[in-house]
Each structure stands twice: as structure tokens, then as C-alpha cells.
Design a protein around this motif. Sequence first.
Motif, PDB file in Angstrom:
ATOM      1  N   PRO A 185       0.829  -1.210   0.000  1.00  0.00           N
ATOM      2  CA  PRO A 185       0.000   0.000   0.000  1.00  0.00           C
ATOM      3  C   PRO A 185       0.864   1.261   0.000  1.00  0.00           C
ATOM      4  O   PRO A 185       1.744   1.418   0.844  1.00  0.00           O
ATOM      5  N   TRP A 237       0.671   5.660  -0.728  1.00  0.00           N
ATOM      6  CA  TRP A 237      -0.047   6.879  -1.091  1.00  0.00           C
ATOM      7  C   TRP A 237       0.537   7.417  -2.387  1.00  0.00           C
ATOM      8  O   TRP A 237       1.746   7.632  -2.510  1.00  0.00           O
ATOM      9  N   THR A 238      -0.340   7.658  -3.357  1.00  0.00           N
ATOM     10  CA  THR A 238       0.069   8.094  -4.692  1.00  0.00           C
ATOM     11  C   THR A 238      -0.535   9.461  -4.997  1.00  0.00           C
ATOM     12  O   THR A 238      -1.718   9.698  -4.737  1.00  0.00           O
ATOM     13  N   GLU A 275      -8.181   4.108  -0.534  1.00  0.00           N
ATOM     14  CA  GLU A 275      -8.674   5.331   0.111  1.00  0.00           C
ATOM     15  C   GLU A 275      -8.354   6.543  -0.759  1.00  0.00           C
ATOM     16  O   GLU A 275      -7.314   6.581  -1.422  1.00  0.00           O
ATOM     17  N   ASP A 334      -7.958  10.652  -0.344  1.00  0.00           N
ATOM     18  CA  ASP A 334      -7.815  11.699   0.666  1.00  0.00           C
ATOM     19  C   ASP A 334      -8.358  13.016   0.128  1.00  0.00           C
ATOM     20  O   ASP A 334      -7.697  13.685  -0.672  1.00  0.00           O
ATOM     21  N   ARG A 359      -4.822  12.755  -3.956  1.00  0.00           N
ATOM     22  CA  ARG A 359      -4.015  11.824  -3.164  1.00  0.00           C
ATOM     23  C   ARG A 359      -4.830  10.551  -2.951  1.00  0.00           C
ATOM     24  O   ARG A 359      -5.894  10.571  -2.328  1.00  0.00           O
ATOM     25  N   ARG A 397      -4.628   6.271  -1.933  1.00  0.00           N
ATOM     26  CA  ARG A 397      -3.854   5.151  -1.386  1.00  0.00           C
ATOM     27  C   ARG A 397      -4.205   3.900  -2.178  1.00  0.00           C
ATOM     28  O   ARG A 397      -5.371   3.515  -2.285  1.00  0.00           O
ATOM     29  N   GLU A 413      -3.033  -0.246  -3.431  1.00  0.00           N
ATOM     30  CA  GLU A 413      -2.229  -1.467  -3.295  1.00  0.00           C
ATOM     31  C   GLU A 413      -1.501  -1.679  -4.616  1.00  0.00           C
ATOM     32  O   GLU A 413      -2.070  -2.165  -5.592  1.00  0.00           O
ATOM     33  N   TYR A 428       5.047   9.157  -5.765  1.00  0.00           N
ATOM     34  CA  TYR A 428       4.719   8.204  -4.714  1.00  0.00           C
ATOM     35  C   TYR A 428       5.339   8.629  -3.386  1.00  0.00           C
ATOM     36  O   TYR A 428       6.508   9.014  -3.341  1.00  0.00           O
TER      37      TYR A 428
END
Length: 301
Positions: free
Chosen positions: A180, A182-183, A210, A212, A225, A227, A229, A257
Motif C-alpha cells: 500500500p 499513497w500516490t 482510500e 484523501d 491523493r 492510497r 495497493e 509516490y
Amino acid sequence: MALTGDGGDKGVAVEASTHPKSQAESTIAPVQGAGQLVMRQAMAEGASNWEATEKKEAYGGPEDQIDGEVDMDDVAFIELEPEEEDPAAESQWKMLGRYYAQRIPNADQLFERMNVVWQLRTGMTYVPLKDNFFIITFYSKGDFNFVSRGGPWIFKGYPLLVAPFIGAARPSETILNSVPVWTRIYDVQWNKQTQAMGRALGGTLGKGLEVDIDEARQGLNEYLRVRVELPLNRRLQTKITTRVKGKDDLETYELKYERVPYFCFKCGFIGHEKEGVREGDTGVGQIRVQYGVAHIATPEI
């Protein structure tokens, strides 16, 4: 028993026989004949099985050497009784872990570091398996939930992948192949900085977890933003290209990333080391993008 030598560091063991064989006892000696190894047997009278063996000139199958009916079934089968649930097992919060790197970690150092990062309230134990896999047991549901929902958990640049331990699964069915992360998706239109757009774009990279969205600043950000996998069998993507149905115009969004584990600047795969990638591996010769620090973003606090 005595050890005799031949002038060097070799020797043979010689032991006097305390129970020498009587003349009536059998002896077996290998004899080479007709291209086959046959057994000659000097036996007492009445040894019909051995006499039959001596007469065999060719091996015709198992039935030539096995007394009685031959069972050629090679599958052992048993029908088991259903197992009852063990309530006590539910008190142990187990997780499967995999250190995803082309090297073997020092397990004690790995979990000492994770213990600090996770800030566990009740502690944990771990059991190492093969191929950098571990079974991790937590002593509270809170610690278990925090670790399973967080991440990426990184040790010396490489990720420790985690997932709930499923006792009914077979080891051969155990797969941990995503991390996982955050991208950031840059330069999304102001009016498209929404949950729906974030899920749609993030889904092109992997399983979306998720989005954001700060309601107070929705539509006022430089990037979306999400998240995700990220699958480890796919190189990091550097951009997302979209097209509205029925139209020819393409839209491109650049990616960065946060806290991404080590990835190869040559092939773009997480966990790879540049020195281990040869020209032509995984399509390296056809790469048209340049990986580097430009694809790494400073994590938001």
C-alpha cells in the motif's frame, strides 16, 4: 573395532565378528551376468521364494518380486471428520509477513525496528519461515488492526508486506504481492478533484484503498491523493492517460509516490536492485521512461 591405514590419512574399519555365520545360513553375492545384476543364494532346502528369484532372467514388473496381490494405487486417501472451531484460537491475532527484497534480513533487527515503528501496546512474537516469510502474532486486537491497516512498513528501504493469517489456507496458496502506497496524481482539473475521480484514476494502478479529500480544500489542490495497493509484478507507472468515451482527446496526469520502497531506476520494479537487472530482462530494453527521484514525493504529515 580397529582402524587400519594405508600410509595416508585413509583407513578402513576392521571388526572381529563375534557371531560368525554357520554353514546353514544364507549368503547373498552380486553377480554380473547377461547384462543384469542377479542374486545368487546359497540357502537351506525348502526356500521356494529364493529359488524362484534365482530363475528370473528378466524383470517383468513389480509382481515378479512382490508376494501376493500387487496394489498399484499411488494415492492415499482418508475422509476426515469436520473440525470444531477453537474459541481460544481467536484470542491470537496472527498475521503473515513477507520481507520483499533480494536479500535475507536479520530477523531480530527487522522486528526490533517494527516494534518501534508500530509502537505496540502489548507486544508480539514472530516465527520465521522460508523465503523471507514470517508468522507474526500480536497480543491485542488494537495492535493487529493498526498494523494490518497501515503501511507501507519499510526496513532498510524494502517493504515488510503484511496480511491477516488464514489458518485454513495451504502454504502453496499463500501470496503477498502488493504494497500500500499513497500516490499523488498531479494536475487534475479543479472540478474533477473528487472521490469518484480519485477511485477511477487510482484503480488504474492497483486496488484502490482510500481517497484523501479535504472537504475544506476540495477542488483547490495541486494533486489528488489516493492510497493504492501497488502490485509488485508491475513496474511503477509514471503517468495515467485517460479519454472520455466518444471523444478522441487524451488527458495525461503525472504521478509521484510517498514513502515508496526501493525501486529500480532501470526497470521500475519495487524490490529490484539495478545490479541484478540485465539488458532485455522484463522488457528493460524497451523502457521509454526514466525512473528516478522525480517520482518520489515527501510524505504529508
